[in-house]
Design an enzyme around this catalytic site. Structure first.
Site, PDB file in Angstrom:
ATOM      1  N   TYR A 100       0.877  -1.176   0.000  1.00 10.76           N
ATOM      2  CA  TYR A 100       0.000   0.000   0.000  1.00 10.76           C
ATOM      3  C   TYR A 100       0.911   1.221   0.000  1.00 10.76           C
ATOM      4  O   TYR A 100       2.093   1.124  -0.339  1.00 10.76           O
ATOM      5  CB  TYR A 100      -0.903  -0.115   1.250  1.00 10.76           C
ATOM      6  CG  TYR A 100      -2.075   0.816   1.286  1.00 10.76           C
ATOM      7  CD1 TYR A 100      -3.015   0.853   0.274  1.00 10.76           C
ATOM      8  CD2 TYR A 100      -2.264   1.656   2.387  1.00 10.76           C
ATOM      9  CE1 TYR A 100      -4.099   1.717   0.328  1.00 10.76           C
ATOM     10  CE2 TYR A 100      -3.349   2.509   2.458  1.00 10.76           C
ATOM     11  CZ  TYR A 100      -4.258   2.545   1.419  1.00 10.76           C
ATOM     12  OH  TYR A 100      -5.338   3.398   1.477  1.00 10.76           O
ATOM     13  N   ARG A 164      -5.810  10.213 -11.109  1.00 10.79           N
ATOM     14  CA  ARG A 164      -5.203  10.922  -9.961  1.00 10.79           C
ATOM     15  C   ARG A 164      -4.755   9.858  -8.965  1.00 10.79           C
ATOM     16  O   ARG A 164      -5.460   9.553  -8.018  1.00 10.79           O
ATOM     17  CB  ARG A 164      -6.226  11.886  -9.347  1.00 10.79           C
ATOM     18  CG  ARG A 164      -5.687  12.873  -8.378  1.00 10.79           C
ATOM     19  CD  ARG A 164      -5.294  12.272  -7.017  1.00 10.79           C
ATOM     20  NE  ARG A 164      -6.362  12.163  -6.065  1.00 10.79           N
ATOM     21  CZ  ARG A 164      -6.437  11.183  -5.152  1.00 10.79           C
ATOM     22  NH1 ARG A 164      -5.552  10.216  -5.077  1.00 10.79           N
ATOM     23  NH2 ARG A 164      -7.438  11.155  -4.293  1.00 10.79           N
ATOM     24  N   LYS A 182      -5.599  -1.874  -2.858  1.00 11.24           N
ATOM     25  CA  LYS A 182      -6.745  -1.627  -1.958  1.00 11.24           C
ATOM     26  C   LYS A 182      -7.440  -2.951  -1.652  1.00 11.24           C
ATOM     27  O   LYS A 182      -7.862  -3.196  -0.520  1.00 11.24           O
ATOM     28  CB  LYS A 182      -7.740  -0.665  -2.612  1.00 11.24           C
ATOM     29  CG  LYS A 182      -7.235   0.755  -2.768  1.00 11.24           C
ATOM     30  CD  LYS A 182      -7.596   1.626  -1.578  1.00 11.24           C
ATOM     31  CE  LYS A 182      -6.958   3.003  -1.689  1.00 11.24           C
ATOM     32  NZ  LYS A 182      -7.170   3.846  -0.506  1.00 11.24           N
ATOM     33  N   GLU A 253     -12.087   4.912  -6.955  1.00 10.50           N
ATOM     34  CA  GLU A 253     -10.797   5.242  -6.344  1.00 10.50           C
ATOM     35  C   GLU A 253      -9.926   6.062  -7.286  1.00 10.50           C
ATOM     36  O   GLU A 253      -9.753   5.708  -8.458  1.00 10.50           O
ATOM     37  CB  GLU A 253     -10.069   3.920  -6.006  1.00 10.50           C
ATOM     38  CG  GLU A 253      -8.805   4.088  -5.198  1.00 10.50           C
ATOM     39  CD  GLU A 253      -9.086   4.522  -3.763  1.00 10.50           C
ATOM     40  OE1 GLU A 253      -9.970   3.930  -3.122  1.00 10.50           O
ATOM     41  OE2 GLU A 253      -8.412   5.447  -3.293  1.00 10.50           O
ATOM     42  N   ASP A 254      -9.372   7.119  -6.765  1.00 10.63           N
ATOM     43  CA  ASP A 254      -8.333   7.888  -7.450  1.00 10.63           C
ATOM     44  C   ASP A 254      -8.725   8.340  -8.863  1.00 10.63           C
ATOM     45  O   ASP A 254      -7.934   8.240  -9.806  1.00 10.63           O
ATOM     46  CB  ASP A 254      -7.005   7.113  -7.441  1.00 10.63           C
ATOM     47  CG  ASP A 254      -6.387   7.097  -6.036  1.00 10.63           C
ATOM     48  OD1 ASP A 254      -7.040   7.580  -5.090  1.00 10.63           O
ATOM     49  OD2 ASP A 254      -5.263   6.600  -5.882  1.00 10.63           O
ATOM     50  N   ASP A 276     -14.016   6.346  -2.201  1.00 11.56           N
ATOM     51  CA  ASP A 276     -13.089   6.227  -1.077  1.00 11.56           C
ATOM     52  C   ASP A 276     -12.386   7.546  -0.777  1.00 11.56           C
ATOM     53  O   ASP A 276     -12.145   7.877   0.386  1.00 11.56           O
ATOM     54  CB  ASP A 276     -12.067   5.150  -1.464  1.00 11.56           C
ATOM     55  CG  ASP A 276     -11.136   4.802  -0.337  1.00 11.56           C
ATOM     56  OD1 ASP A 276     -11.587   4.799   0.816  1.00 11.56           O
ATOM     57  OD2 ASP A 276      -9.963   4.508  -0.617  1.00 11.56           O
ATOM     58  N   ASP A 277     -12.040   8.302  -1.808  1.00 11.68           N
ATOM     59  CA  ASP A 277     -11.266   9.525  -1.583  1.00 11.68           C
ATOM     60  C   ASP A 277     -12.119  10.643  -1.003  1.00 11.68           C
ATOM     61  O   ASP A 277     -11.615  11.489  -0.272  1.00 11.68           O
ATOM     62  CB  ASP A 277     -10.617   9.970  -2.904  1.00 11.68           C
ATOM     63  CG  ASP A 277      -9.670   8.902  -3.397  1.00 11.68           C
ATOM     64  OD1 ASP A 277      -8.671   8.650  -2.722  1.00 11.68           O
ATOM     65  OD2 ASP A 277      -9.972   8.274  -4.428  1.00 11.68           O
ATOM     66  N   ASN A 423      -0.498  11.657   0.052  1.00 16.96           N
ATOM     67  CA  ASN A 423       0.266  10.443  -0.212  1.00 16.96           C
ATOM     68  C   ASN A 423       0.924  10.541  -1.580  1.00 16.96           C
ATOM     69  O   ASN A 423       0.427  11.275  -2.442  1.00 16.96           O
ATOM     70  CB  ASN A 423      -0.681   9.222  -0.211  1.00 16.96           C
ATOM     71  CG  ASN A 423      -1.248   8.955   1.158  1.00 16.96           C
ATOM     72  OD1 ASN A 423      -0.540   9.022   2.145  1.00 16.96           O
ATOM     73  ND2 ASN A 423      -2.535   8.652   1.211  1.00 16.96           N
TER      74      ASN A 423
HETATM   75  N1  LIG Z   1      -4.807  10.068   3.794  1.00 16.98           N
HETATM   76  C1  LIG Z   1      -5.718   9.546   3.022  1.00 16.98           C
HETATM   77  O1  LIG Z   1      -6.416   8.581   3.369  1.00 16.98           O
HETATM   78  C2  LIG Z   1      -5.947  10.131   1.682  1.00 16.98           C
HETATM   79  C3  LIG Z   1      -5.069  11.019   1.137  1.00 16.98           C
HETATM   80  N2  LIG Z   1      -5.306  11.557  -0.081  1.00 16.98           N
HETATM   81  C4  LIG Z   1      -4.287  12.423  -0.638  1.00 16.98           C
HETATM   82  O2  LIG Z   1      -4.789  13.732  -0.759  1.00 16.98           O
HETATM   83  C5  LIG Z   1      -4.105  14.377  -1.811  1.00 16.98           C
HETATM   84  C6  LIG Z   1      -5.094  15.165  -2.634  1.00 16.98           C
HETATM   85  O3  LIG Z   1      -6.050  14.325  -3.236  1.00 16.98           O
HETATM   86  P1  LIG Z   1      -7.243  14.960  -4.102  1.00 16.98           P
HETATM   87  O4  LIG Z   1      -7.970  15.953  -3.289  1.00 16.98           O
HETATM   88  O5  LIG Z   1      -8.060  13.894  -4.667  1.00 16.98           O
HETATM   89  O6  LIG Z   1      -6.369  15.627  -5.253  1.00 16.98           O
HETATM   90  P2  LIG Z   1      -6.585  16.899  -6.142  1.00 16.98           P
HETATM   91  O7  LIG Z   1      -5.493  16.915  -7.126  1.00 16.98           O
HETATM   92  O8  LIG Z   1      -7.992  16.931  -6.629  1.00 16.98           O
HETATM   93  O9  LIG Z   1      -6.433  18.117  -5.119  1.00 16.98           O
HETATM   94  C7  LIG Z   1      -5.232  18.723  -4.793  1.00 16.98           C
HETATM   95  C8  LIG Z   1      -5.545  20.095  -4.246  1.00 16.98           C
HETATM   96  O10 LIG Z   1      -4.339  20.690  -3.826  1.00 16.98           O
HETATM   97  C9  LIG Z   1      -4.298  22.018  -4.358  1.00 16.98           C
HETATM   98  N3  LIG Z   1      -2.927  22.501  -4.535  1.00 16.98           N
HETATM   99  C10 LIG Z   1      -2.066  22.236  -5.532  1.00 16.98           C
HETATM  100  N4  LIG Z   1      -0.938  22.929  -5.361  1.00 16.98           N
HETATM  101  C11 LIG Z   1      -1.089  23.656  -4.232  1.00 16.98           C
HETATM  102  C12 LIG Z   1      -0.281  24.565  -3.538  1.00 16.98           C
HETATM  103  N5  LIG Z   1       0.933  24.893  -3.974  1.00 16.98           N
HETATM  104  N6  LIG Z   1      -0.754  25.115  -2.401  1.00 16.98           N
HETATM  105  C13 LIG Z   1      -1.980  24.796  -1.955  1.00 16.98           C
HETATM  106  N7  LIG Z   1      -2.799  23.930  -2.571  1.00 16.98           N
HETATM  107  C14 LIG Z   1      -2.359  23.376  -3.699  1.00 16.98           C
HETATM  108  C15 LIG Z   1      -5.033  21.933  -5.680  1.00 16.98           C
HETATM  109  O11 LIG Z   1      -5.403  23.223  -6.063  1.00 16.98           O
HETATM  110  P3  LIG Z   1      -6.272  23.535  -7.367  1.00 16.98           P
HETATM  111  O12 LIG Z   1      -7.663  23.090  -7.002  1.00 16.98           O
HETATM  112  O13 LIG Z   1      -6.154  25.001  -7.531  1.00 16.98           O
HETATM  113  O14 LIG Z   1      -5.676  22.738  -8.483  1.00 16.98           O
HETATM  114  C16 LIG Z   1      -6.180  21.027  -5.270  1.00 16.98           C
HETATM  115  O15 LIG Z   1      -7.209  21.771  -4.683  1.00 16.98           O
HETATM  116  C17 LIG Z   1      -3.355  13.274  -2.575  1.00 16.98           C
HETATM  117  O16 LIG Z   1      -1.987  13.339  -2.245  1.00 16.98           O
HETATM  118  C18 LIG Z   1      -3.916  11.999  -2.039  1.00 16.98           C
HETATM  119  O17 LIG Z   1      -2.955  10.975  -1.995  1.00 16.98           O
HETATM  120  C19 LIG Z   1      -6.433  11.267  -0.793  1.00 16.98           C
HETATM  121  C20 LIG Z   1      -7.343  10.386  -0.300  1.00 16.98           C
HETATM  122  C21 LIG Z   1      -7.133   9.706   0.951  1.00 16.98           C
HETATM  123  C1  LIG Z   2      -5.146   6.772   0.527  1.00 19.07           C
HETATM  124  C2  LIG Z   2      -5.780   7.194  -0.715  1.00 19.07           C
HETATM  125  O1  LIG Z   2      -6.849   6.720  -1.071  1.00 19.07           O
HETATM  126  C3  LIG Z   2      -5.140   8.185  -1.532  1.00 19.07           C
HETATM  127  O2  LIG Z   2      -4.104   8.724  -1.149  1.00 19.07           O
HETATM  128  O3  LIG Z   2      -5.657   8.464  -2.616  1.00 19.07           O
HETATM  129 MG   LIG Z   3      -7.284   7.131  -3.084  1.00 17.60          MG
END
Ligand SMILES: NC(=O)C1=CN([C@@H]2O[C@H](COP(=O)(O)OP(=O)(O)OC[C@H]3O[C@@H](n4cnc5c(N)ncnc54)[C@H](OP(=O)(O)O)[C@@H]3O)[C@@H](O)[C@H]2O)C=CC1
Ligand SMILES: CC(=O)C(=O)O
Ligand SMILES: [Mg+2]
Length: 596
Positions: A100, A164, A182, A253-254, A276-277, A423
């Site tokens: 993972y 993503r 997963k 997912e993703d 999931d996200d 992540n």
């Molecule tokens: N811990 C967990 O269980 C999980 C963790 N995650 C992690 O969360 C992260 C984001 O996922 P997700 O929301 O789907 O991805 P997205 O790509 O949709 O979102 C990323 C966000 O970060 C913003 N961003 C990019 N650059 C900057 C910066 N320099 N400063 C501030 N904000 C910035 C983007 O802005 P803009 O909208 O303007 O492009 C966007 O809003 C990933 O790394 C994923 O691995 C996800 C799911 C579960």
């Molecule tokens: C953990 C997870 O689902 C993610 O980082 O996208």
């Molecule tokens: Mg995910």
């Protein structure tokens, strides 16, 4: 990369060896080898499973890098799924970061290069559905069923289109490593039968030129389609899956954030599915947040919560927190929403920033900023003076040491909540060590990828970081869904899951300031959370399985009368859940048919 052979089936593969025995290997007794005409085809020793496990573990440890460990474990899963899952369950803390996050991220980036030289039908690792073949979805599903042992009807599917993958961006078909990973946790943590887990990649192309130019890339070599074509093709695939498997539980997912929200909106009420996200992450972070605010030293309503990142994960989490503040703390929704600020790639999100906000950001856009716009995170921190900083930005080290130190200075009487949740590790906003050092060890911390424990230099105290990762919730949601068969996954079900997870902490974990249960206990906590999920599904009239409806009616949860979901469950329901969780066979005798 292929999933477990279908070890629970009673059918045979082409060699005439009953499928369950394919997992026995060197443990096959001599008489069975003779009966199956295998005499002389394996070393003479007849081992028990413990000896096999010791050898496999030794081989795992001999690998020089995490990616090599990943490749070794993938091979082991293909060749001996029982042994693979015994290794995973026996060494979960060590193996989870390999199968993972973070290693699975690297494995996805390298997917087309490390793909094994296996071909169906000897190895079928799920569905690769190219955009060009979506009209053949029924045929693809029939091909799958014909290639796997009889009776392996899928019950749980994880679907991505690779657009993503973690915080690594658009990896195209290479994203298949995520559904595969997963589902391994569904099996290990949630006790789902590996033979009934189906990873799926929608190979709809990629916009990442590096992969299009890579001569070894195995996916469709074309750019991604426009929205109309995407949704029409997804509709065909989901339609085919639900026609073939009406009870299938589907985890999205993703997907890129717009499609993550779009698919949930279109399908959330039509089929048994969840994202999931958005929902899983919202649920798991709420659970950690419930624990954190109990320890923060200020009332929940005084929290000022700054999100860095406003994608599917950030917005999903924040909405879950708003619901919690409304339901549990009686804060009116407008006031609860006003406790949140967001920063995206253009700075603080405000209604008058001057750009057209994506639909999912509008709810949290600030209207009270007057002329103030903050272009950077540093400026936003000074403006908001947050008590909690939540990172879902994919920006490595976005929580710089000066920002962490400011969080400490700005919160002299409350413990700052700092959750770098992106992540894999290469995208995490800060490390545990940095957060501890910069806040005088006062931080309430959770990260998406596990960080090492930290020893406080002055006292020698060892502090364990929380892992705020949806791995604590999607396995029990999937298990609960398979058992109770609810018609859909509601917000209140997800809320009950958060409450249940926050209830699983032991007194010792709570006393040590931890926000999540230790990963070694994830199977136990998954059963508890699944039991609470089932109680809630019955309570909401969503459950369709008579057995669970009757069991819950006979043994209501202690909190059944509470006006809001409290995540409780009764012992008989927990026992019944635990009894249904798949586990790898403990001895070869369990695999032997009565007659050969
Ligand atoms: N811990 C967990 O269980 C999980 C963790 N995650 C992690 O969360 C992260 C984001 O996922 P997700 O929301 O789907 O991805 P997205 O790509 O949709 O979102 C990323 C966000 O970060 C913003 N961003 C990019 N650059 C900057 C910066 N320099 N400063 C501030 N904000 C910035 C983007 O802005 P803009 O909208 O303007 O492009 C966007 O809003 C990933 O790394 C994923 O691995 C996800 C799911 C579960
Ligand atoms: C953990 C997870 O689902 C993610 O980082 O996208
Ligand atoms: Mg995910």
């Amino acid at each position: 990369m292929t999933p477990a052979p279908k070890s629970n089936s009673n059918s045979s593969d082409n060699s005439g060896v009953p499928a369950p025995l394919l997992s026995a290997g060197t443990a096959l007794p001599r008489d069975v080898r003779a009966a199956l005409r295998l005499k002389g085809l394996a070393p003479a020793a007849v081992e028990d499973f413990a000896a096999q496990e010791a050898r496999a573990y030794e081989q795992l440890q001999s690998k020089g890098s995490d990616l090599e460990k990943y490749i070794f474990l993938s091979w082991l899963r293909n060749t001996n799924s029982g042994l693979f899952y015994r290794i995973v369950l026996g060494h979960l803390k060590e193996v989870a970061p390999i199968i993972y996050t973070p290693t699975v991220g690297q494995a996805c980036q390298e997917f087309s290069h490390i793909y094994p030289f296996l071909a169906p039908p000897s190895a079928v690792d799920g569905l690769y559905i190219p955009l060009t073949e979506v009209d053949s979805i029924d045929e693809i599903i029939q091909n799958y069923l014909a290639a796997v042992p009889a009776g392996c009807t899928p019950e749980t599917a994880v679907i991505t289109d690779g657009s993503r993958i973690l915080g690594l961006g658009d990896l195209g078909m290479n994203g298949m490593g995520i559904p595969v990973g997963k589902l391994q946790l569904y099996v290990a943590a949630g006790g789902l039968d590996p033979a009934r887990c189906l990873p799926i990649v929608l190979d709809f192309g990629t916009d990442t030129q590096k992969y299009l130019d890579d001569p070894l890339y195995l996916g469709l070599r074309q750019k991604r389609p426009a929205d109309d074509e995407f949704y029409a093709a997804a509709e065909k695939v989901l339609g085919g899956l639900t026609r073939a498997f009406p009870d299938l539980f589907i985890q999205f997912e993703d997907f890129s954030t717009d499609h993550a929200f779009g698919l949930l909106e279109r399908w959330g009420d039509r089929i048994l599915c969840f994202n999931d996200d958005i929902q899983g992450t919202g649920s798991v972070i709420l659970a950690g947040f419930i624990s954190a605010i109990k320890q923060a030293g200020i009332p929940a309503r005084d929290q000022r919560i700054l999100f860095v990142g406003a994608g599917s994960a950030g917005v999903g989490v924040a909405k879950q927190l708003v619901d919690y503040l409304v339901i549990e703390h009686g804060i009116p929704e407008d006031e609860a929403r006003a406790m949140f600020w967001f920063v995206d790639s253009r700075g603080m999100i405000t209604a008058n920033r001057g750009d057209r906000l994506a639909e999912h950001k509008v709810y949290f856009a600030r209207h009270d900023n007057g002329d103030t716009q903050c272009a950077t995170l540093e400026d936003t921190v000074e403006y908001v003076r947050p008590t909690a900083l939540i990172g879902m930005s994919t920006i490595y080290k976005a929580f710089s040491e000066p920002i962490l130190a400011r969080m400490d200075e700005m919160n002299p009487t409350a413990r700052p909540i700092i959750f770098p949740l992106s992540n894999p590790e290469t995208k995490a906003e800060c490390t545990f060590e940095e957060a501890m050092r910069c806040t005088g060890n006062r931080v309430l911390f959770a990260s998406g990828t596990a960080f090492p424990e930290y020893t406080v230099p002055e006292t020698g105290e060892v502090r364990v970081p929380g892992q705020g990762n949806n791995m604590y919730v999607f396995p029990p949601i999937g298990l609960g869904a398979r058992l109770a068969r609810p018609t859909r996954i509601t917000d209140t079900l997800i809320f009950a899951v958060s409450k249940a997870l926050s209830n699983t902490l032991t007194a010792d974990e709570t006393a040590r300031g931890e926000l999540y249960p230790r990963i070694e206990r994830i199977r136990e906590t998954s059963a508890q959370v699944a039991a609470a999920f089932i109680h809630q599904a019955v309570r909401e009239g969503l459950a369709r399985d008579r057995f669970w409806i009757d069991l819950v009616a006979a043994h209501p949860a202690p909190g059944a009368a509470s006006p809001t979901p409290d995540g409780s469950y009764s012992q008989p329901v927990l026992d019944a859940v635990a009894a249904r969780m798949w586990a790898p066979p403990e001895s070869v005798r369990q695999l032997l048919p009565t007659k050969l």
